[in-house]
Design a protein around this motif. Structure first.
Motif, short mmCIF file in Angstrom:
data_model
loop_
_atom_site.label_atom_id
_atom_site.label_comp_id
_atom_site.label_asym_id
_atom_site.label_seq_id
_atom_site.Cartn_x
_atom_site.Cartn_y
_atom_site.Cartn_z
N GLY A 8 -8.74 45.73 165.20
CA GLY A 8 -9.89 46.87 164.17
C GLY A 8 -10.70 47.16 165.18
N GLY A 9 -11.17 47.40 166.55
CA GLY A 9 -12.20 48.12 167.19
C GLY A 9 -11.93 49.63 166.52
N GLY A 10 -12.89 50.08 167.51
CA GLY A 10 -13.02 51.46 166.96
C GLY A 10 -14.25 52.53 167.20
N LEU A 11 -14.39 53.50 167.48
CA LEU A 11 -15.33 54.31 167.05
C LEU A 11 -16.17 54.26 166.25
CD1 LEU A 11 -17.72 56.37 168.93
CD2 LEU A 11 -16.26 58.02 168.05
N VAL A 12 -17.39 53.76 166.02
CA VAL A 12 -18.58 54.07 163.96
C VAL A 12 -19.95 54.41 164.87
CG1 VAL A 12 -19.27 51.88 164.76
CG2 VAL A 12 -18.86 52.47 162.25
N GLN A 13 -20.34 55.20 163.75
CA GLN A 13 -21.17 55.94 163.81
C GLN A 13 -22.28 54.80 163.40
OE1 GLN A 13 -22.57 59.40 161.18
NE2 GLN A 13 -21.74 60.82 162.44
N ALA A 14 -23.89 54.67 164.44
CA ALA A 14 -25.77 53.85 163.96
C ALA A 14 -25.48 53.11 162.42
CB ALA A 14 -26.19 53.88 164.58
N GLY A 15 -25.61 52.64 162.23
CA GLY A 15 -25.33 51.51 160.40
C GLY A 15 -23.72 51.23 159.99
N GLY A 16 -23.40 51.99 160.83
CA GLY A 16 -21.98 51.65 159.96
C GLY A 16 -21.04 50.48 160.02
N SER A 17 -19.96 50.66 159.88
CA SER A 17 -19.33 48.61 159.94
C SER A 17 -18.03 49.21 160.13
CB SER A 17 -18.93 48.43 158.62
OG SER A 17 -20.26 48.05 157.37
N VAL A 18 -17.77 47.85 161.27
CA VAL A 18 -16.09 47.64 161.49
C VAL A 18 -15.93 46.00 161.50
CG1 VAL A 18 -15.24 47.81 163.41
CG2 VAL A 18 -16.56 49.64 163.88
N ARG A 19 -14.71 45.85 160.66
CA ARG A 19 -14.25 44.59 160.91
C ARG A 19 -13.57 44.82 161.49
NH1 ARG A 19 -13.80 41.62 156.55
NH2 ARG A 19 -11.69 39.98 155.99
N LEU A 20 -13.29 43.61 162.75
CA LEU A 20 -12.37 43.60 163.43
C LEU A 20 -11.60 41.75 163.36
CD1 LEU A 20 -14.13 42.80 167.02
CD2 LEU A 20 -13.61 44.84 165.62
N SER A 21 -10.64 41.57 163.96
CA SER A 21 -9.50 40.87 162.86
C SER A 21 -9.31 40.29 164.69
CB SER A 21 -8.09 40.79 162.53
OG SER A 21 -8.91 41.26 160.90
N CYS A 22 -8.68 38.61 164.46
CA CYS A 22 -7.83 38.28 166.10
C CYS A 22 -6.97 37.25 165.14
CB CYS A 22 -8.99 37.07 166.37
SG CYS A 22 -8.28 35.80 167.49
N ALA A 23 -5.73 37.13 165.61
CA ALA A 23 -4.64 36.46 165.37
C ALA A 23 -3.79 35.30 166.34
CB ALA A 23 -3.74 37.46 165.21
N ALA A 24 -4.03 34.79 165.55
CA ALA A 24 -3.78 33.25 166.84
C ALA A 24 -1.94 32.73 166.16
CB ALA A 24 -4.50 32.27 165.23
N SER A 25 -1.95 32.25 167.49
CA SER A 25 0.07 31.92 167.26
C SER A 25 -0.44 31.05 168.21
CB SER A 25 0.66 32.87 167.24
OG SER A 25 0.44 33.59 168.77
N GLY A 26 1.49 30.39 168.23
CA GLY A 26 1.64 28.97 168.86
C GLY A 26 1.15 28.02 168.52
N ARG A 27 0.18 26.69 169.45
CA ARG A 27 -0.36 25.74 169.01
C ARG A 27 -1.56 25.86 168.31
NH1 ARG A 27 2.30 21.93 172.12
NH2 ARG A 27 0.07 20.10 172.09
N ASP A 73 -8.27 32.44 158.25
CA ASP A 73 -7.65 32.16 156.94
C ASP A 73 -6.93 31.67 157.24
OD1 ASP A 73 -5.67 32.35 155.34
OD2 ASP A 73 -5.94 34.52 155.00
N THR A 74 -6.88 29.91 157.50
CA THR A 74 -6.11 29.67 157.77
C THR A 74 -4.58 29.18 157.79
OG1 THR A 74 -7.04 27.42 156.62
CG2 THR A 74 -7.64 27.15 158.98
N ALA A 75 -4.85 29.90 156.79
CA ALA A 75 -2.88 30.01 156.34
C ALA A 75 -1.95 31.22 156.85
CB ALA A 75 -3.14 30.39 154.33
N LYS A 76 -2.78 32.25 157.65
CA LYS A 76 -2.48 33.64 157.93
C LYS A 76 -3.02 33.14 159.15
CE LYS A 76 -3.34 36.22 154.11
NZ LYS A 76 -3.28 38.14 153.58
N ASN A 77 -3.60 32.55 159.81
CA ASN A 77 -3.72 32.12 161.23
C ASN A 77 -4.93 32.93 162.35
OD1 ASN A 77 -2.89 29.31 161.85
ND2 ASN A 77 -0.73 29.89 162.03
N THR A 78 -5.77 33.93 161.13
CA THR A 78 -6.36 34.84 161.18
C THR A 78 -7.85 34.46 160.77
OG1 THR A 78 -5.95 36.08 159.32
CG2 THR A 78 -4.42 36.52 161.35
N MET A 79 -8.97 35.24 161.98
CA MET A 79 -10.25 35.12 162.09
C MET A 79 -10.27 36.82 162.32
SD MET A 79 -12.79 33.47 164.84
CE MET A 79 -12.44 34.99 166.48
N ASN A 80 -11.72 36.92 160.76
CA ASN A 80 -12.32 37.71 161.22
C ASN A 80 -13.41 37.67 161.56
OD1 ASN A 80 -9.53 39.26 159.38
ND2 ASN A 80 -10.23 38.09 158.27
N LEU A 81 -14.18 39.08 161.98
CA LEU A 81 -15.96 39.29 161.84
C LEU A 81 -15.96 41.05 161.28
CD1 LEU A 81 -17.76 37.85 163.40
CD2 LEU A 81 -17.67 40.16 165.32
#
Length: 123
Positions: A8-27, A73-81
């Motif tokens: 979810g990273g990238g280039l954004v202008q100051a004042g803008g928004s970005v949403r990052l995701s983190c997908a977990a797998s394994g144990r 989202d524990t059902a999807k094993n994801t974390m967002n920022l």
């Protein structure tokens, strides 16, 4: 072992928004908390935000309070920022990691780091 992959990273202008995701797998049942860290060139890795996996309690660095929101989202094993009102000083590589023990604000308390995703804020 837990594997973490950021996106979810990238280039954004100051004042803008970005949403990052983190997908977990394994144990994933071994996760007590996950955290976001960032590292800018020539600087140490710094804590951004964290969340308890089960209860959902959150904690933030002062520099991002009121602008960033962490969720999971524990059902999807994801974390967002969700990152709003971005500033040039938010430019960094952002990493997610699994909390192990110790002070939650220190990167040494975490393990199972993802590969990172670049966020660049242009002014």
């Amino acid at each position: 072992q837990v594997q973490l992959v950021e996106s979810g990273g990238g280039l954004v202008q100051a004042g803008g928004s970005v949403r990052l995701s983190c997908a977990a797998s394994g144990r994933t049942f071994s996760i007590y908390a996950l955290g976001w860290f960032r590292q800018a060139p020539g600087k140490e890795r710094e804590f951004v935000a964290g969340i308890e996996w089960s209860g959902g309690s959150t904690y933030y660095a002062d520099s991002v309070k009121g602008r960033f929101t962490i969720s999971r989202d524990t059902a999807k094993n994801t974390m967002n920022l969700q990152m709003n009102s971005l500033k040039s000083e938010d430019t960094a590589v952002y990493y997610c990691a699994k909390y192990r023990s110790g002070n939650r604000n220190y990167h040494t308390s975490y393990e199972s780091w993802g590969q990172g995703t670049q966020v660049t804020v242009s002014s």
